[in-house]
Design a protein around this motif. Structure first.
Motif, PDB file in Angstrom:
ATOM      1  N   ARG A 128       0.848  -1.180   0.000  1.00 18.76           N
ATOM      2  CA  ARG A 128       0.000   0.000   0.000  1.00 18.76           C
ATOM      3  C   ARG A 128       0.888   1.236   0.000  1.00 18.76           C
ATOM      4  O   ARG A 128       1.853   1.313   0.759  1.00 18.76           O
ATOM      5  N   ILE A 129       0.573   2.192  -0.872  1.00 23.94           N
ATOM      6  CA  ILE A 129       1.354   3.421  -0.946  1.00 23.94           C
ATOM      7  C   ILE A 129       0.755   4.426   0.019  1.00 23.94           C
ATOM      8  O   ILE A 129      -0.425   4.767  -0.066  1.00 23.94           O
ATOM      9  N   THR A 130       1.576   4.896   0.933  1.00 25.57           N
ATOM     10  CA  THR A 130       1.094   5.863   1.907  1.00 25.57           C
ATOM     11  C   THR A 130       1.532   7.293   1.589  1.00 25.57           C
ATOM     12  O   THR A 130       0.902   8.239   2.055  1.00 25.57           O
ATOM     13  N   THR A 131       2.608   7.454   0.838  1.00 27.55           N
ATOM     14  CA  THR A 131       3.069   8.786   0.417  1.00 27.55           C
ATOM     15  C   THR A 131       3.209   8.799  -1.092  1.00 27.55           C
ATOM     16  O   THR A 131       4.030   8.066  -1.647  1.00 27.55           O
ATOM     17  N   GLN A 132       2.372   9.596  -1.750  1.00 28.23           N
ATOM     18  CA  GLN A 132       2.376   9.639  -3.205  1.00 28.23           C
ATOM     19  C   GLN A 132       3.524  10.523  -3.713  1.00 28.23           C
ATOM     20  O   GLN A 132       4.012  11.395  -2.999  1.00 28.23           O
ATOM     21  N   PRO A 133       3.996  10.279  -4.941  1.00 23.49           N
ATOM     22  CA  PRO A 133       5.059  11.126  -5.497  1.00 23.49           C
ATOM     23  C   PRO A 133       4.602  12.571  -5.643  1.00 23.49           C
ATOM     24  O   PRO A 133       3.434  12.844  -5.927  1.00 23.49           O
TER      25      PRO A 133
ATOM     26  N   GLN B 257       8.039  -1.247 -11.658  1.00 25.51           N
ATOM     27  CA  GLN B 257       8.057  -0.834 -13.056  1.00 25.51           C
ATOM     28  C   GLN B 257       7.654   0.628 -13.141  1.00 25.51           C
ATOM     29  O   GLN B 257       6.504   0.986 -12.911  1.00 25.51           O
ATOM     30  N   TRP B 258       8.641   1.470 -13.439  1.00 30.39           N
ATOM     31  CA  TRP B 258       8.354   2.878 -13.628  1.00 30.39           C
ATOM     32  C   TRP B 258       7.741   3.085 -15.005  1.00 30.39           C
ATOM     33  O   TRP B 258       8.022   2.349 -15.953  1.00 30.39           O
TER      34      TRP B 258
ATOM     35  N   VAL C 275       4.556   1.232 -10.722  1.00 29.03           N
ATOM     36  CA  VAL C 275       3.748   0.063 -10.358  1.00 29.03           C
ATOM     37  C   VAL C 275       4.603  -0.807  -9.443  1.00 29.03           C
ATOM     38  O   VAL C 275       5.715  -1.207  -9.814  1.00 29.03           O
ATOM     39  N   VAL C 276       4.100  -1.065  -8.242  1.00 26.56           N
ATOM     40  CA  VAL C 276       4.828  -1.855  -7.245  1.00 26.56           C
ATOM     41  C   VAL C 276       4.084  -3.176  -7.056  1.00 26.56           C
ATOM     42  O   VAL C 276       2.859  -3.189  -6.863  1.00 26.56           O
ATOM     43  N   ARG C 277       4.827  -4.268  -7.113  1.00 20.22           N
ATOM     44  CA  ARG C 277       4.204  -5.595  -7.034  1.00 20.22           C
ATOM     45  C   ARG C 277       4.874  -6.440  -5.960  1.00 20.22           C
ATOM     46  O   ARG C 277       6.057  -6.290  -5.663  1.00 20.22           O
ATOM     47  N   ASN C 278       4.067  -7.335  -5.387  1.00 18.46           N
ATOM     48  CA  ASN C 278       4.595  -8.473  -4.650  1.00 18.46           C
ATOM     49  C   ASN C 278       3.765  -9.688  -5.025  1.00 18.46           C
ATOM     50  O   ASN C 278       2.935  -9.620  -5.948  1.00 18.46           O
TER      51      ASN C 278
END
Length: 615
Positions: free
Chosen positions: A26-31, A56-57, A89-92
């Motif tokens: 989960r992203i808690t701080t966005q770019p 993957q940017w 995109v962040v994956r696990n």
């Protein structure tokens, strides 16, 4: 201390892995949105934890090749990148999440012209020119200011580096000028004083005579436009390819030099001897590999600096065999060869000329160019690529993320007859256009080129069209747009593409809904004899656009046109006694920087600008 020109702007995305294993991140701080100066890089950083994450940017919705680590550093930003949106995109194992997009704002920096046609897209536009305007570029207030003599023909476009600190010699705006006599000069761009001058010849060497065309051919030293990286070495680095020989039919050498921008001294243990082999049975093969023979080639197309590598590409002498199509990459920091590609390894020809234009590139690290006459494979694999790897007379796209590789191409349907008639595509330069929106609001990535066959080709960089009957899969083709053929490079400004073909005026094609106008929206009143013209653009952001072009001939002519309608503002024949600068030199591209226009000639550089006022 790290130089400002190489400053890193960090966009941080913090990731919190909720609960135990089996939950997606989960992203808690966005770019956050960032602002950089043109020529600087932006580094995007993801802070994560366990379990193992993958990344993957992407730029917009397009994945960035090779950007699969916890951080991604963009290439040096250009004004084309202004407004671009980056996300990750962040994956696990349990799923994925995509960050909100961050907007990158690119502002104009100091006036530098560090590469052919100003940027890696090869647009030819300098958008930081505040002195020269359509109102003051006329024969009453603008003209020749001086002439900087050199020891040979200037075939490369002069380059400009502003405010360079020179040890023990103050700070100077430097004009870098290579010659076919294997010299490189650094002039004070304002006074004409020689700051340094070096010869690239080694003991007992001379500039090469063309070993095929005979002893009457001009000498060959530095033909292609160098490239400058202001972040390399103690003072910046000038990368130059030079040819030399010990005798007309003796050993020939091609070398890559890295010269200190402020001093002219060799950097990184250079120069590096340019040698290569590639698997294949084409021209000059040893049975297993085609072999690069330095005597058979001339480095005509401008150098490209991209993601830590210097890219070179190769043409032949007088179009005589044996030769094949080479592209090579060298580390900008060590001068070691990092990758080699041959695009006609099992055939012949395929030289890369483009009339001196440079390999073009996009911000994702892909390279584009037009290839000349050469073998094109007659059978295709399941992806539609030639089975034998031969791509003669094609519009090429190369990926660089894992070394040089062909990733896409366009080949015209009549390639065989074009090869037979020497009507190939490779006489003209390629140019990458900025991201455009089509009539449906979709973002389209385009590139353009034209050559000897009279047509203007527009390709979708995401799907170039490959080979098909009637060119059915090309994005756009303007047939017969250039009856004299194109031996020059195009330019771009304010949704307009400019071409200067042989025997024709410079033509302006407007861009609307990601399509070029089917007919020119404007043209110059005068025409240009062979080889046409490679226009350059000066402007102050989106205003005060001027199109500059040099006319070849026994008396060369510098022209300036209003970019909006191509009405002529000035030409150097209007005051011939004051502004004449000698005979023409084909394929010359004018350089505009800091209120001056620099034009290479047969024996120096002519300098134009606003005339001194008198009280």
């Amino acid at each position: 201390m790290q130089k400002l020109a190489n400053a890193l702007f960090l966009l941080t995305v913090s990731l919190t892995l909720v609960g135990c294993s089996g939950h997606p991140p989960r992203i808690t701080t966005q770019p956050s949105n960032q602002t950089v100066t043109a020529g600087q890089t932006a580094t995007f950083l993801v802070v994560g934890g366990t379990p193992t994450l993958s990344y993957q940017w992407q730029k917009g919705s397009t994945p960035v090749p090779g950007a699969t680590g916890a951080s991604y550093t963009t290439p040096p930003a250009s004004t084309f990148d202004d407004g671009s949106k980056y996300s990750v995109v962040v994956r696990n194992d349990a799923g994925s999440v995509t960050s909100n997009p961050a907007t990158l704002t690119v502002i104009a920096g100091p006036t530098d012209v560090l590469t052919y046609h100003n940027d890696i897209a090869r647009t030819g536009q300098n958008l930081t020119e505040t002195s020269l305007t359509p109102g003051n570029v006329n024969s009453a207030s603008f003209g020749k200011l001086g002439f900087y003599p050199v020891d040979g023909l200037v075939d490369a476009e002069p380059l400009y580096a502003s405010k360079v600190p020179v040890p023990n010699n103050g700070t100077h705006n430097l004009l870098i000028v290579p010659t076919e006599n294997d010299s490189v000069y650094a002039f004070d761009a304002d006074s004409g004083a020689t700051i340094w001058h070096v010869s690239l010849l080694q003991t007992a060497e001379t500039p090469a005579l063309d070993p095929i065309c005979g002893p009457n051919a001009p000498v060959i030293g530095v033909t292609s436009t160098p490239v400058i990286d202001r972040t390399r070495g103690p003072n910046g680095a000038v990368y130059v390819v030079a040819m030399s020989a010990t005798a007309e039919f003796g050993p020939h050498f091609q070398r890559l030099h890295a010269l200190d921008l402020a001093l002219g001294t060799e950097l990184f243990g250079g120069p590096a001897e340019i040698q290569a082999t590639y698997p294949g049975t084409g021209d000059n093969t040893d049975g297993t590999n085609v072999v690069f023979d330095p005597s058979l080639y001339r480095e005509r197309a401008a150098l490209l600096s991209l993601n830590g590598n210097i890219y070179t590409s190769w043409a032949s002498h007088c179009d005589f065999r044996p030769y094949t199509g080479w592209i090579m990459a060298y580390s900008a920091s060590t001068l070691t060869q990092t990758s080699v590609l041959n695009i006609t390894p099992n055939g012949y020809q395929g030289g890369i000329w483009m009339s001196g234009a440079g390999l073009a590139a996009d911000s994702l690290g892909n390279i584009y160019f037009a290839d000349a006459n050469g073998d094109f494979g007659s059978t295709f694999d399941s992806r539609g690529f030639p089975s034998n790897g031969d791509y003669g007379n094609a519009f090429m796209k190369l990926s660089t993320s894992a070394g040089l590789a062909v990733s896409d191409f366009f080949e015209m349907d009549n390639e065989a007859s074009e090869n037979a008639a020497d009507a190939d595509l490779g006489s003209g330069g390629a140019m990458v256009l900025p991201d455009l929106n089509d009539a449906s609001g979709n973002t389209v990535h385009l590139a353009v080129t034209a050559g000897k066959d009279w047509d203007l080709y527009v390709v979708n960089r995401d799907s170039m069209g490959k080979f098909s009957a009637n060119n059915a899969n090309i994005y756009q083709e303007l047939e017969g747009a250039f009856p004299g053929g194109v031996f020059s490079a195009p330019a771009y400004f304010n949704n307009t593409v400019y071409f200067g073909s042989v025997g024709s005026p410079i033509l302006a094609f407007t861009v609307s809904n990601a399509k070029l106008s089917s007919t020119p929206a404007a043209h110059t009143a005068n025409s240009f004899a062979y080889p046409g013209a490679s226009p350059s653009i000066s402007a102050n952001g989106p205003v005060n656009g001027i199109v500059w072009a040099v006319e070849n001939g026994s008396t060369a002519v510098l022209h300036a046109y209003n970019a909006t309608n191509l009405n002529e503002l000035y030409n150097s024949n209007q005051n011939l006694q004051r502004d004449q600068f000698g005979p023409g030199n084909k394929f010359i591209t004018p350089t505009i920087a800091n209120g001056k226009v620099f034009v290479g000639t047969t024996n120096g550089v002519a300098v134009f600008g606003l005339l001194p006022t008198t009280n």
